[in-house]
Design a protein around this motif. Sequence first.
Motif, PDB file in Angstrom:
ATOM      1  N   SER A 169       0.838  -1.193   0.000  1.00 39.43           N
ATOM      2  CA  SER A 169       0.000   0.000   0.000  1.00 39.43           C
ATOM      3  C   SER A 169       0.873   1.242   0.000  1.00 39.43           C
ATOM      4  O   SER A 169       1.991   1.229   0.527  1.00 39.43           O
ATOM      5  CB  SER A 169      -0.890   0.028   1.248  1.00 39.43           C
ATOM      6  N   GLU A 170       0.341   2.302  -0.590  1.00 44.26           N
ATOM      7  CA  GLU A 170       1.036   3.583  -0.524  1.00 44.26           C
ATOM      8  C   GLU A 170       1.210   4.026   0.926  1.00 44.26           C
ATOM      9  O   GLU A 170       2.121   4.794   1.252  1.00 44.26           O
ATOM     10  CB  GLU A 170       0.277   4.646  -1.310  1.00 44.26           C
ATOM     11  N   SER A 186      11.390  -0.926 -11.348  1.00 41.51           N
ATOM     12  CA  SER A 186      11.638  -0.334 -10.043  1.00 41.51           C
ATOM     13  C   SER A 186      12.809  -1.053  -9.404  1.00 41.51           C
ATOM     14  O   SER A 186      12.794  -2.280  -9.275  1.00 41.51           O
ATOM     15  CB  SER A 186      10.404  -0.455  -9.139  1.00 41.51           C
ATOM     16  N   GLU A 187      13.802  -0.300  -9.000  1.00 39.59           N
ATOM     17  CA  GLU A 187      14.995  -0.905  -8.413  1.00 39.59           C
ATOM     18  C   GLU A 187      14.667  -1.677  -7.149  1.00 39.59           C
ATOM     19  O   GLU A 187      15.223  -2.745  -6.887  1.00 39.59           O
ATOM     20  CB  GLU A 187      16.040   0.174  -8.107  1.00 39.59           C
ATOM     21  N   HIS A 234       7.635  -8.459  -6.363  1.00 41.56           N
ATOM     22  CA  HIS A 234       7.089  -7.103  -6.403  1.00 41.56           C
ATOM     23  C   HIS A 234       6.217  -6.847  -5.176  1.00 41.56           C
ATOM     24  O   HIS A 234       5.445  -7.716  -4.766  1.00 41.56           O
ATOM     25  CB  HIS A 234       6.213  -6.899  -7.648  1.00 41.56           C
ATOM     26  N   ALA A 235       6.349  -5.661  -4.602  1.00 40.57           N
ATOM     27  CA  ALA A 235       5.391  -5.173  -3.607  1.00 40.57           C
ATOM     28  C   ALA A 235       4.475  -4.217  -4.359  1.00 40.57           C
ATOM     29  O   ALA A 235       4.936  -3.217  -4.914  1.00 40.57           O
ATOM     30  CB  ALA A 235       6.110  -4.453  -2.472  1.00 40.57           C
ATOM     31  N   ILE A 276       5.825  -0.998  -6.605  1.00 40.16           N
ATOM     32  CA  ILE A 276       5.132  -0.455  -7.769  1.00 40.16           C
ATOM     33  C   ILE A 276       3.632  -0.379  -7.517  1.00 40.16           C
ATOM     34  O   ILE A 276       3.118  -0.987  -6.574  1.00 40.16           O
ATOM     35  CB  ILE A 276       5.388  -1.329  -9.012  1.00 40.16           C
ATOM     36  N   ASP A 277       2.927   0.351  -8.386  1.00 48.67           N
ATOM     37  CA  ASP A 277       1.471   0.320  -8.328  1.00 48.67           C
ATOM     38  C   ASP A 277       0.965  -0.758  -9.285  1.00 48.67           C
ATOM     39  O   ASP A 277       1.750  -1.437  -9.951  1.00 48.67           O
ATOM     40  CB  ASP A 277       0.864   1.688  -8.619  1.00 48.67           C
TER      41      ASP A 277
END
Length: 232
Positions: A138-139, A218-219, A179-180, A223-224
Amino acid sequence: MKIILTGANRGLGIHLVKTALERGHTVLAGVRTIQEDSPINLLKKQYPDKVYTYFLDVTNEESVATAAKLAAEDVGSIDGIINNAGVLTERGKIIEELDFENVKFTMDVNVLGPMRVMKHFLPLLYKGKKKTIINISSEAGSIHNAYGGDFPYGISKAALNMFSVQLSRYVKEKDIAVHAVHPGWIKTDMGGENATGYPEESANGILDILEGKIEAKSELGFIDFKGQEMKI
């Protein structure tokens, strides 16, 4: 693809199951309750050869280990893991009002839960073909965008982001993507009616990432659901 998905019976989880099945994938659905008229059972009746259901409470390691053992017997290997199970407790509470039993529960589900899943399901993923792990973040877990509220949730998702980076480094040599993913603020029980997004759209984006249709750049892997980099 053969995909294990936690928190599969409601919210974003059930939309991910539905979308995956429509795309022809096999879904191993981890749920805490299995009832005759539950959404996952209705999908199981519609796709009898494509849905496996397991009792899987991410706070209970024995249930995770048992689900992994059954999955090994049923399908032999998996190609994707989506750690979707999550909770949002103490919403709107200031820090002086926090119930720390709920804080601990949030960390147990949102952080230790995915860790338990990885402990027991990684051996099956090693045997898979197109191997991807998605942790639903989540953001709210972005330190860069931190706000003074939802303390347990934000801290748990920040920790999940860290775990995702660690996991990515750990499996780097095994050709596994990690990935998150921030699914957006979506209209679910957790997101509420004021949310601006829809779970169907997020589910499609997440499955595109899982399938490799979206090249996530994304390093640190945060990501979204459209594959765009988020600030840690």
